[in-house]
Design an enzyme around this catalytic site. Structure first.
Site, PDB file in Angstrom:
ATOM      1  N   GLY A  96       7.153  23.015 -22.014  1.00 17.55           N
ATOM      2  CA  GLY A  96       8.602  23.608 -21.842  1.00 17.55           C
ATOM      3  C   GLY A  96       8.796  24.386 -22.971  1.00 17.55           C
ATOM      4  O   GLY A  96       8.077  25.000 -23.575  1.00 17.55           O
ATOM      5  N   SER A  97      10.239  24.363 -23.060  1.00 16.08           N
ATOM      6  CA  SER A  97      10.906  25.219 -24.121  1.00 16.08           C
ATOM      7  C   SER A  97      10.412  24.588 -25.643  1.00 16.08           C
ATOM      8  O   SER A  97      10.141  23.552 -25.887  1.00 16.08           O
ATOM      9  CB  SER A  97      12.242  25.470 -23.909  1.00 16.08           C
ATOM     10  OG  SER A  97      12.924  24.045 -24.471  1.00 16.08           O
ATOM     11  N   THR A  98      10.750  25.642 -26.471  1.00 11.57           N
ATOM     12  CA  THR A  98      10.410  25.204 -27.890  1.00 11.57           C
ATOM     13  C   THR A  98      11.362  24.571 -28.456  1.00 11.57           C
ATOM     14  O   THR A  98      11.188  23.465 -29.107  1.00 11.57           O
ATOM     15  CB  THR A  98      10.160  26.763 -28.905  1.00 11.57           C
ATOM     16  OG1 THR A  98       9.157  27.325 -28.288  1.00 11.57           O
ATOM     17  CG2 THR A  98      10.112  26.409 -30.137  1.00 11.57           C
ATOM     18  N   ALA A 100      13.269  22.016 -26.768  1.00 13.85           N
ATOM     19  CA  ALA A 100      12.788  20.656 -26.339  1.00 13.85           C
ATOM     20  C   ALA A 100      11.497  20.289 -27.102  1.00 13.85           C
ATOM     21  O   ALA A 100      11.554  19.145 -27.481  1.00 13.85           O
ATOM     22  CB  ALA A 100      12.530  20.706 -24.778  1.00 13.85           C
ATOM     23  N   GLY A 101      10.595  20.967 -27.161  1.00 10.24           N
ATOM     24  CA  GLY A 101       9.269  20.560 -27.962  1.00 10.24           C
ATOM     25  C   GLY A 101       9.761  20.176 -29.494  1.00 10.24           C
ATOM     26  O   GLY A 101       9.044  19.179 -29.743  1.00 10.24           O
ATOM     27  N   GLU A 118       2.897  22.480 -25.186  1.00  9.13           N
ATOM     28  CA  GLU A 118       2.678  23.571 -24.760  1.00  9.13           C
ATOM     29  C   GLU A 118       3.758  24.422 -24.516  1.00  9.13           C
ATOM     30  O   GLU A 118       4.586  24.031 -23.731  1.00  9.13           O
ATOM     31  CB  GLU A 118       2.055  23.759 -23.501  1.00  9.13           C
ATOM     32  CG  GLU A 118       1.161  25.079 -23.159  1.00  9.13           C
ATOM     33  CD  GLU A 118       2.096  26.139 -22.273  1.00  9.13           C
ATOM     34  OE1 GLU A 118       2.678  26.891 -22.829  1.00  9.13           O
ATOM     35  OE2 GLU A 118       2.059  25.534 -21.151  1.00  9.13           O
ATOM     36  N   CYS A 152       5.503  31.316 -19.257  1.00  9.52           N
ATOM     37  CA  CYS A 152       5.513  31.413 -20.658  1.00  9.52           C
ATOM     38  C   CYS A 152       4.523  32.475 -21.204  1.00  9.52           C
ATOM     39  O   CYS A 152       4.519  32.671 -22.318  1.00  9.52           O
ATOM     40  CB  CYS A 152       5.351  29.977 -21.204  1.00  9.52           C
ATOM     41  SG  CYS A 152       3.631  29.253 -20.663  1.00  9.52           S
ATOM     42  N   GLU A 252      12.851  34.461 -25.858  1.00 11.74           N
ATOM     43  CA  GLU A 252      12.024  34.269 -24.288  1.00 11.74           C
ATOM     44  C   GLU A 252      12.991  34.441 -23.414  1.00 11.74           C
ATOM     45  O   GLU A 252      14.192  33.505 -23.185  1.00 11.74           O
ATOM     46  CB  GLU A 252      11.438  33.029 -24.285  1.00 11.74           C
ATOM     47  CG  GLU A 252      10.670  32.718 -23.283  1.00 11.74           C
ATOM     48  CD  GLU A 252       9.757  31.621 -23.149  1.00 11.74           C
ATOM     49  OE1 GLU A 252       8.685  31.755 -22.629  1.00 11.74           O
ATOM     50  OE2 GLU A 252      10.193  30.613 -23.741  1.00 11.74           O
TER      51      GLU A 252
END
Length: 347
Positions: A96-98, A100-101, A118, A152, A252
């Site tokens: 998912g998104s950075t 959220a990561g 990822e 991505c 992004e």
């Protein structure tokens, strides 16, 4: 004297959290190695993917996966956070998104819970000055616009040598303008709708931002495509005269928006490509494979394709920098779901 043995044991319960784009590939990249390693999987999917992921679970059951080994849960972010925090979950595998990561890594860190991430990307495609431009542009139709740009690994920064810049922009303009937008059930369609209304608006806002930043709008624009007012459609868009510091080159967008950036020489191209918080994917185009390989080795990114070679499932996939932690696919991907135990005994 002593001897020892190394055991490979399952991590335990894996919470596999995937986004709405490319759900089958994202899910299988986690489910298959987790099950092969002997784990139990809770697959948390976005509400947009409920039907498709329930179908996947049914197929796995038909294939003989024992009952209870995999559960599918369609829910929102609050449920994802609950899974991450739950003491009964031993490992988090997230795509998912950075943003959220970062949150997941923070929560997992409180429990020292195993985690692989990822995350996002803003990949660069370097077209070297000896490249065959028609071949490069044809390859970038997929490499840059795959899945409507909601990918991505999409190579949305196109780096072009100054002496061939106009030629490359013109070829890209023809490619982007020819990509048919419409019903995804139509086999001639190349760009379908965005996943939701908010994602459609996000892409349109970035296009307006690119114009306001001073980039040259070559093809497309933020207007809704004529005749496609019903649905979440956007125009495939190409910007030229882009500086790598612009928002449209650094952030992004997750839509069919390409930015062409000029470079002076090979060192300059590598510098620009690496001038990003992300490092997930990228590409190099050249008539000389050895030269392309030399450039590829200098890129700070987890995956690099040369002349459009497809990414395989037998090699590790993942990101540098804010594009993630850990790897998927291949033997390396399998090790993400294994704990190693060393047992030593006296002889």
């Amino acid at each position: 004297m002593r001897s020892y043995a190394v055991r490979r044991t399952p991590v335990g319960v894996v919470a596999a959290i995937i986004p709405w784009n490319s759900p089958f590939s994202a899910a299988n990249a986690k489910i298959i190695p987790a099950l092969l390693a002997g784990n139990t999987v809770i697959l948390k999917v976005s509400p947009e993917n409920t039907l498709s992921m329930n179908l996947l679970a049914s197929l796995l059951a038909e294939a003989g996966v024992p009952e209870g080994r995999i559960s599918v849960l369609a829910a929102d972010r609050e449920t994802s956070e609950h899974l991450v925090k739950h003491p009964g979950v031993d490992k988090i595998a997230f795509t998912g998104s950075t943003r959220a990561g970062r949150r997941i890594a923070s929560l997992a860190g409180e429990q020292l819970k195993r985690v692989s991430l990822e995350l996002g990307g803003k990949s660069a495609a370097i077209i070297l000055d000896d490249a065959d431009v028609p071949s490069a542009v044809a390859g970038l139709k997929f490499g840059s616009l795959l899945n409507n740009g909601e990918s991505c690994i999409a190579q949305t920064r196109i780096l072009a040598p100054r002496r061939r810049y106009d030629e490359i922009v013109a070829a890209l303009a023809d490619m982007v303008s020819s990509a048919k937008v419409g019903d995804p059930l139509d086999p001639d369609t190349f760009i379908g709708p965005m996943v939701r209304a908010d994602q459609q608006q996000r892409v349109r806002d970035y296009i307006d931002l690119g114009v306001s930043e001073g980039a040259t709008l070559v093809v497309g624009g933020s207007q809704i495509p004529e005749g496609l007012e019903k649905g979440f459609y956007v125009r495939p868009t190409l910007f030229a005269d882009v500086d790598n510091s612009m928002h449209i080159a650094q952030e992004e967008i997750f839509g069919p928006v390409l930015a062409v950036i000029a470079y002076d020489d090979g060192d300059d191209a590598v510098r620009i490509a690496n001038d990003s918080e992300y490092g997930l994917s990228g590409g190099v185009w050249s008539a000389d494979p050895s030269r392309a390989l030399a450039v590829a080795r200098r890129l700070r990114t987890g995956t690099v394709t040369i002349n459009g070679a497809p990414i395989g499932f037998d090699g590790p996939f993942g990101g540098f920098k804010t594009s993630g932690i850990g790897r998927e696919y291949g033997v390396v991907g399998l090790t993400q779901y294994i704990e190693y135990q060393t047992i030593t005994k006296a002889s």
